[in-house]
Design a protein around this motif. Structure first.
Motif, PDB file in Angstrom:
ATOM      1  N   ASP A   5       0.830  -1.217   0.000  1.00  0.00           N
ATOM      2  CA  ASP A   5       0.000   0.000   0.000  1.00  0.00           C
ATOM      3  C   ASP A   5       0.862   1.264   0.000  1.00  0.00           C
ATOM      4  OD1 ASP A   5      -2.512  -1.195  -0.109  1.00  0.00           O
ATOM      5  OD2 ASP A   5      -2.586  -1.459   2.067  1.00  0.00           O
ATOM      6  N   LEU A   8       2.408   1.675  -3.659  1.00  0.00           N
ATOM      7  CA  LEU A   8       1.486   1.809  -4.783  1.00  0.00           C
ATOM      8  C   LEU A   8       0.776   3.161  -4.791  1.00  0.00           C
ATOM      9  CD1 LEU A   8      -0.087  -1.748  -5.170  1.00  0.00           C
ATOM     10  CD2 LEU A   8       1.943  -0.766  -6.246  1.00  0.00           C
ATOM     11  N   HIS A   9       1.363   4.134  -4.145  1.00  0.00           N
ATOM     12  CA  HIS A   9       0.813   5.495  -4.124  1.00  0.00           C
ATOM     13  C   HIS A   9       1.766   6.395  -4.907  1.00  0.00           C
ATOM     14  CE1 HIS A   9      -0.274   9.456  -2.659  1.00  0.00           C
ATOM     15  NE2 HIS A   9      -1.438   8.924  -2.323  1.00  0.00           N
ATOM     16  N   ASP A  91      -6.347  -5.571  -9.591  1.00  0.00           N
ATOM     17  CA  ASP A  91      -6.508  -4.145  -9.283  1.00  0.00           C
ATOM     18  C   ASP A  91      -5.253  -3.564  -8.639  1.00  0.00           C
ATOM     19  OD1 ASP A  91      -8.994  -3.737 -10.426  1.00  0.00           O
ATOM     20  OD2 ASP A  91     -10.092  -4.191  -8.579  1.00  0.00           O
ATOM     21  N   ASP A  92      -4.568  -4.352  -7.801  1.00  0.00           N
ATOM     22  CA  ASP A  92      -3.296  -3.901  -7.230  1.00  0.00           C
ATOM     23  C   ASP A  92      -2.290  -3.636  -8.351  1.00  0.00           C
ATOM     24  OD1 ASP A  92      -4.126  -4.098  -4.572  1.00  0.00           O
ATOM     25  OD2 ASP A  92      -3.318  -6.134  -4.324  1.00  0.00           O
ATOM     26  N   HIS A  93      -2.251  -4.533  -9.336  1.00  0.00           N
ATOM     27  CA  HIS A  93      -1.335  -4.333 -10.464  1.00  0.00           C
ATOM     28  C   HIS A  93      -1.725  -3.104 -11.275  1.00  0.00           C
ATOM     29  CE1 HIS A  93       1.332  -7.781 -10.219  1.00  0.00           C
ATOM     30  NE2 HIS A  93       0.296  -8.494  -9.819  1.00  0.00           N
ATOM     31  N   ARG A  94      -3.019  -2.869 -11.451  1.00  0.00           N
ATOM     32  CA  ARG A  94      -3.459  -1.648 -12.141  1.00  0.00           C
ATOM     33  C   ARG A  94      -2.996  -0.407 -11.386  1.00  0.00           C
ATOM     34  NH1 ARG A  94      -8.116  -4.808 -13.076  1.00  0.00           N
ATOM     35  NH2 ARG A  94      -8.378  -5.185 -15.297  1.00  0.00           N
ATOM     36  N   ARG A  95      -3.187  -0.435 -10.073  1.00  0.00           N
ATOM     37  CA  ARG A  95      -2.764   0.695  -9.233  1.00  0.00           C
ATOM     38  C   ARG A  95      -1.267   0.899  -9.293  1.00  0.00           C
ATOM     39  NH1 ARG A  95      -4.385   0.554  -3.081  1.00  0.00           N
ATOM     40  NH2 ARG A  95      -2.563  -0.673  -3.298  1.00  0.00           N
ATOM     41  N   GLY A  96      -0.517  -0.197  -9.215  1.00  0.00           N
ATOM     42  CA  GLY A  96       0.936  -0.111  -9.275  1.00  0.00           C
ATOM     43  C   GLY A  96       1.425   0.432 -10.607  1.00  0.00           C
ATOM     44  N   ALA A  98      -0.327   2.283 -12.704  1.00  0.00           N
ATOM     45  CA  ALA A  98      -0.748   3.691 -12.788  1.00  0.00           C
ATOM     46  C   ALA A  98       0.177   4.580 -11.956  1.00  0.00           C
ATOM     47  CB  ALA A  98      -2.200   3.837 -12.325  1.00  0.00           C
ATOM     48  N   ALA A  99       0.538   4.127 -10.761  1.00  0.00           N
ATOM     49  CA  ALA A  99       1.445   4.916  -9.914  1.00  0.00           C
ATOM     50  C   ALA A  99       2.812   5.045 -10.577  1.00  0.00           C
ATOM     51  CB  ALA A  99       1.586   4.265  -8.531  1.00  0.00           C
TER      52      ALA A  99
END
Length: 180
Positions: A5, A8-9, A91-96, A98-99
């Motif tokens: 977490d 991934l920001h 979704d974690d991979h999408r967030r990662g 995107a970040a």
């Protein structure tokens, strides 16, 4: 908050990137390096990263009655471990992704906004290529790239050196034209 977490920001990832050069920096210096991020946000995210042990205080100095801390990245802590990576959701991979993309775009824009930026003279590159690889060949290529990067990872600042941001993105393409 776990490491996944934290990393991934986009702002925290930019702070990690800003400290990855090895030179300790104050929160004020980090704010200057991230001019598009409100100073209060930089302070808050540095606090979260330090509290989680991804950053450590390398030095403290009293400046005009205030203690100024110089933070250093703890490289061994600032990574997503294999087990956590394997358990990431789509979704974690999408967030990662995107970040990571947001960090890359912000860093590139900051470079272009510097006086005297010259992408051609600075050997800036942004190319994509498609490789047909078996799982073994992919693992071998990734290992070779890691070796190339590792040979330069401990280089420090020097009069004839400047820092370069290098990113690798690897994923299967859409499969068009795959062998039957």
């Amino acid at each position: 908050m776990d490491t996944l977490d934290l990393l991934l920001h986009p702002v925290r990832l930019r702070i990690v990137h800003a400290l990855s050069g090895g030179r300790p920096r104050t929160t004020s210096e980090l704010s200057e390096a991230l001019p598009d991020v409100p100073r209060t946000s930089v302070y808050r995210h540095v606090g979260l990263l330090a509290e989680a042990g991804l950053l450590e205080v390398a030095d403290e100095q009293r400046v005009r009655g205030i203690v100024e801390r110089h933070y250093r990245l703890r490289r061994e802590r600032a990574r997503i471990e294999e087990e956590a990576g394997a358990s990431m959701s789509l979704d974690d991979h999408r967030r990662g992704f995107a970040a990571g993309t947001a960090v890359l775009l912000a860093e590139f824009n900051a470079y272009l906004d510097r006086p005297g930026a010259d992408p051609f003279a600075d050997s800036v590159g942004y190319r994509q290529g498609t490789f047909w690889l078996s799982p073994g060949e992919l693992a071998e290529m990734i290992g070779e790239l890691r070796q190339v990067f590792a040979r330069r990872a401990d280089n420090g600042p020097a009069p004839d050196r400047r820092s370069y941001l290098m990113s690798t993105i690897v994923f299967p393409s859409d499969g068009a034209g795959e062998a039957s």
